[in-house]
Design an enzyme around this catalytic site. Structure first.
Site: not given
Ligand code: CTP
Length: 410
Positions: A216, A285, A295, A329, A343, A347
């Site tokens: 990302n 995610d 490859k 975050f 969140k 969490k």
């Molecule tokens: N985070 C994490 N582990 C993951 C995904 C996210 O620890 N596998 C943490 C990020 O470091 C951040 C927080 O979760 O502090 C929120 O990340 P974000 O991408 O905004 O949220 P998601 O939990 O992935 O939710 P959504 O995809 O529904 O927005």
């Protein structure tokens, strides 16, 4: 604070003008000192206009043609009238002359006469930076770092595409970061003494095959700014970082990771010794569970990839955190506060730092950010658009308040 700004002769000399401005904006008076080489890259007049004072261009009295912009102050007097010396860009030649204690021009003579703290921000071609002679000079200068209030503070150069066309370490960091470093040393705030902060930063990369990955747009700048701010305020920092081209503060314990699974292992291993966990990393995610060894070759057919969820590290830490403070975050494109609150609850965070990543000029890949802090108490606090380092201090101010409140209830 009275800052002497030494400018060396490198292509990054133009960024020293921005540094002069950033220091002035932070209430410093700035006395610019340009080496002879620097004057090939940028004119003294630029600094005279920005700092509203004459610039020092040589060790000996200026001739009449230079008088409009050139100061004839001597290096001994200036040493008595200066609180901190910052050199940006510090070239390989300047580092060598500082290390050896030469005094062949104003800047090097002043450096010897000045007993206060010296901030060096090296910038040069990667090979010049990595050359054993330069590294030996850096080591020598570092070994002279006695206390925070005296001695040398070296800001390592960032990695990236350099003006000479090569890619690697050697870029001058953002002038605002350098300015903040100078302020931190001049006005030390030790309100996070005794805390151990576990900070995650940057993106993760999830492999699709040996040459491709999903990732990302996270630059890591927010997490690195948090690490810098926390160190400046006295905390011990463990920085778990995804792949980014930023130089970590030398005082941080840096753990480099690539994937969400590696980040999870590093975070859980360091959880027991931390008092505050700040999860600013943009963790992927989803990942591919069985990555092919070879490859993947192109065919004329459509293709689809089945991905599995990565572990939610924040949620896992939330379950194990005990009385540690946990800051998450939330990068959102809509419903900022509602999503952040969801969140926070799911969490088990103590605070969520939410930002709208869809807005131009803030968040991902930007130097600036604008965030909403969502607290467990139900309160929300907006931190207006500002450089990430200033946002980092704002976040840490609230971490400190939460910590004090928590300790009072125990
Ligand atoms: N985070 C994490 N582990 C993951 C995904 C996210 O620890 N596998 C943490 C990020 O470091 C951040 C927080 O979760 O502090 C929120 O990340 P974000 O991408 O905004 O949220 P998601 O939990 O992935 O939710 P959504 O995809 O529904 O927005």
């Amino acid at each position: 604070m009275r800052v002497a700004l030494g400018v060396g002769g490198g292509i990054a000399a133009y960024k020293a003008a921005e540094l002069a401005r950033a220091l002035m904006e932070r209430g410093c008076s700035v006395q610019a000192i340009l080496t002879a080489a620097a004057q090939h890259f940028i004119t003294p007049l630029t600094f005279a206009a920005l700092t509203q004072r004459k610039v020092i261009t040589s060790l000996f009295p200026a001739n009449s043609a230079e008088e409009i912009y050139s100061s004839s102050i001597d290096h001994i007097r200036l040493a008595q009238e200066t609180d901190i010396l910052v050199v940006a860009p510090a070239t390989a030649d300047l580092l060598a002359r500082f290390a050896q204690g030469l005094a062949s021009d104003f800047l090097t003579a002043f450096h010897l006469a000045f007993p206060g703290p010296v901030v060096l921000s090296p910038a040069m071609n990667t090979n010049m930076w990595l050359h054993p002679a330069t590294q030996a000079n850096i080591q020598l200068l570092r070994s002279r770092q006695l206390l925070r209030s005296r001695g040398y503070h070296i800001i390592p150069p960032d990695e990236g595409l350099l003006a000479c066309g090569t890619t690697g370490a050697g870029r001058l960091p953002d002038p605002i970061r350098i300015a903040q470093h100078v302020i931190d040393i001049g006005h030390p705030r030790r309100d996070l003494d005794g805390e151990t902060m576990l900070i995650t930063a940057g993106p993760t990369q999830e492999s699709l095959d040996p040459v491709r990955f999903i990732s990302n747009r996270s630059s890591g700048k927010m997490g690195y700014s948090l690490a810098e701010a926390a160190i400046a305020r006295g905390a011990k920092v463990v920085l778990v970082s995804g792949p980014v081209p930023l130089a970590a503060p030398p005082e941080a314990e840096l753990i480099r990771v690539r994937t969400a699974l590696e980040m999870r292992d590093a975070v859980l291993a360091n959880l027991p010794c931390s008092t505050v966990i700040i999860k600013s990393a943009a963790v992927a995610d989803y990942h591919l569970e069985n990555v092919p060894d070879q490859k993947v070759k192109k065919t004329a057919m459509r293709m689809s990839i089945e991905l599995s969820p990565t572990p939610d590290i924040l949620a896992e830490v939330g379950r194990q955190k005990g009385d540690r403070l946990l800051i998450g975050f939330a990068a959102e494109t809509q419903n900022l506060v509602a999503e952040a609150r969801r969140k926070l609850e799911t969490k088990n965070c103590d605070m969520v730092v939410a930002n709208l990543v869809s807005q131009q000029g803030i968040g991902f890949e930007s130097e600036e950010n604008e965030v909403m802090l969502v607290m467990r108490s139900g309160d929300t606090v907006k931190l207006d658009k500002a450089p990430k380092r200033r946002i980092a201090d704002g976040i840490l101010d609230h971490v400190l308040k939460l910590g004090l409140a928590l300790r009072e209830t125990h």
